[in-house]
Scaffold this motif. Structure first.
Motif, PDB file in Angstrom:
ATOM      1  N   UNK A 112       0.774  -1.135   0.327  1.00  0.00           N
ATOM      2  CA  UNK A 112      -0.066  -0.122   0.038  1.00  0.00           C
ATOM      3  C   UNK A 112       0.891   1.262  -0.027  1.00  0.00           C
ATOM      4  N   UNK A 113       0.804   2.253  -1.036  1.00  0.00           N
ATOM      5  CA  UNK A 113       1.798   3.123  -1.389  1.00  0.00           C
ATOM      6  C   UNK A 113       1.404   4.254  -0.078  1.00  0.00           C
ATOM      7  N   UNK A 114       0.374   4.281   0.644  1.00  0.00           N
ATOM      8  CA  UNK A 114       0.062   5.088   1.817  1.00  0.00           C
ATOM      9  C   UNK A 114       0.468   4.660   3.064  1.00  0.00           C
ATOM     10  N   UNK A 115       0.983   3.418   3.095  1.00  0.00           N
ATOM     11  CA  UNK A 115       1.445   2.799   4.426  1.00  0.00           C
ATOM     12  C   UNK A 115       2.770   2.714   4.531  1.00  0.00           C
ATOM     13  N   UNK A 116       3.543   2.757   5.795  1.00  0.00           N
ATOM     14  CA  UNK A 116       5.011   2.519   5.697  1.00  0.00           C
ATOM     15  C   UNK A 116       5.314   1.037   5.911  1.00  0.00           C
ATOM     16  N   UNK A 117       6.517   0.722   5.377  1.00  0.00           N
ATOM     17  CA  UNK A 117       7.103  -0.551   5.597  1.00  0.00           C
ATOM     18  C   UNK A 117       6.529  -1.186   7.033  1.00  0.00           C
ATOM     19  N   UNK A 118       6.947  -0.513   8.032  1.00  0.00           N
ATOM     20  CA  UNK A 118       6.646  -0.828   9.276  1.00  0.00           C
ATOM     21  C   UNK A 118       5.003  -1.120   9.741  1.00  0.00           C
ATOM     22  N   UNK A 119       4.194  -0.307   8.989  1.00  0.00           N
ATOM     23  CA  UNK A 119       2.928  -0.466   9.108  1.00  0.00           C
ATOM     24  C   UNK A 119       2.333  -2.065   8.420  1.00  0.00           C
ATOM     25  N   UNK A 120       2.929  -1.859   7.151  1.00  0.00           N
ATOM     26  CA  UNK A 120       2.616  -3.412   6.514  1.00  0.00           C
ATOM     27  C   UNK A 120       3.130  -4.550   6.935  1.00  0.00           C
ATOM     28  N   UNK A 121       4.360  -4.578   7.471  1.00  0.00           N
ATOM     29  CA  UNK A 121       4.851  -5.458   8.247  1.00  0.00           C
ATOM     30  C   UNK A 121       4.278  -6.040   9.575  1.00  0.00           C
ATOM     31  N   UNK A 122       3.933  -5.118  10.219  1.00  0.00           N
ATOM     32  CA  UNK A 122       3.329  -5.225  11.575  1.00  0.00           C
ATOM     33  C   UNK A 122       1.898  -5.734  11.510  1.00  0.00           C
ATOM     34  N   UNK A 123       1.299  -5.434  10.223  1.00  0.00           N
ATOM     35  CA  UNK A 123      -0.114  -5.956  10.282  1.00  0.00           C
ATOM     36  C   UNK A 123      -0.429  -7.168  10.778  1.00  0.00           C
ATOM     37  N   UNK A 124       0.375  -8.313  10.250  1.00  0.00           N
ATOM     38  CA  UNK A 124      -0.116  -9.582  10.730  1.00  0.00           C
ATOM     39  C   UNK A 124       0.378  -9.722  12.057  1.00  0.00           C
ATOM     40  N   UNK A 125       1.291  -9.124  12.406  1.00  0.00           N
ATOM     41  CA  UNK A 125       1.799  -9.433  13.915  1.00  0.00           C
ATOM     42  C   UNK A 125       0.730  -8.932  14.944  1.00  0.00           C
ATOM     43  N   UNK A 126      -0.074  -7.632  14.449  1.00  0.00           N
ATOM     44  CA  UNK A 126      -1.025  -7.050  15.193  1.00  0.00           C
ATOM     45  C   UNK A 126      -2.305  -7.845  15.061  1.00  0.00           C
ATOM     46  N   UNK A 127      -2.592  -8.403  13.646  1.00  0.00           N
ATOM     47  CA  UNK A 127      -4.032  -9.119  13.680  1.00  0.00           C
ATOM     48  C   UNK A 127      -3.897 -10.309  14.312  1.00  0.00           C
ATOM     49  N   UNK A 128      -2.958 -11.126  14.267  1.00  0.00           N
ATOM     50  CA  UNK A 128      -2.842 -12.568  15.131  1.00  0.00           C
ATOM     51  C   UNK A 128      -2.351 -12.426  16.449  1.00  0.00           C
TER      52      UNK A 128
END
Length: 171
Positions: A112-128
């Motif tokens: 997603x061009x509007x989200x940082x690398x940290x937001x993208x990579x952290x999504x699965x960690x947060x979701x699960x």
């Protein structure tokens, strides 16, 4: 052999005669035909082939992301010992990010061009809920370091267009 030993030797992913077709306006198109392989603990498997040969469709099948128009068929499709052919979307969501993930080859269209690398990579960690909320950033930094990302403390706040498309380097 104990049940624990048997589980340790069973494939993490087992694919037997996977075929995937897609419904279209002009009929059905077969994208993948009779692909078989297994991935055991500790193994690294590469799927190689020419552009358009079905590599991405095969990979998407392993995480349930081929879409509603896809018509998958296989003699066996097992993920972590479970029959994935009958998975619901809820089952697939439990697999994605916790057991398996998919990183497509072109970050400029995959992230997603509007989200940082940290937001993208952290999504699965947060979701699960793999880490307490306050530890997600640390886990992402550890992961960026583990994959050899240069200057992970800076890259975690970068946007996809700020990363190099080249191998082994980032701006």
């Amino acid at each position: 052999m104990t049940a624990h030993d048997a589980a340790a030797h069973r494939p993490l992913v087992e694919v037997d005669l996977l075929s995937v077709a897609f419904r279209g306006r002009t009929g059905t198109v077969r994208a993948v035909e009779d692909v078989s392989f297994a991935v055991h603990p500790g193994e690294c498997v590469a799927i190689v082939g020419e552009s358009g040969s079905g590599k991405s469709v095969t990979a998407r099948s392993l995480v349930g992301l081929n879409g509603r128009e896809a018509i998958p068929a296989a003699t066996a499709l097992r993920v972590d010992g479970r029959d994935a052919l009958g998975f619901s979307q809820r089952d697939w969501r439990a697999v994605r990010g916790r057991f398996a993930g998919l990183v497509l080859q072109d970050a400029l269209v995959s992230l997603d061009p509007l989200r940082t690398v940290g937001q993208e990579a952290g999504e699965a960690i947060r979701h699960h809920r793999l880490e307490p909320r306050g530890r997600v950033r640390d886990r992402v930094l550890d992961t960026l370091r583990a994959v050899g990302m240069p200057d992970p403390e800076r890259r975690i706040g970068a946007y996809p267009h700020e990363l190099s498309g080249g191998c082994g380097s980032a701006r």
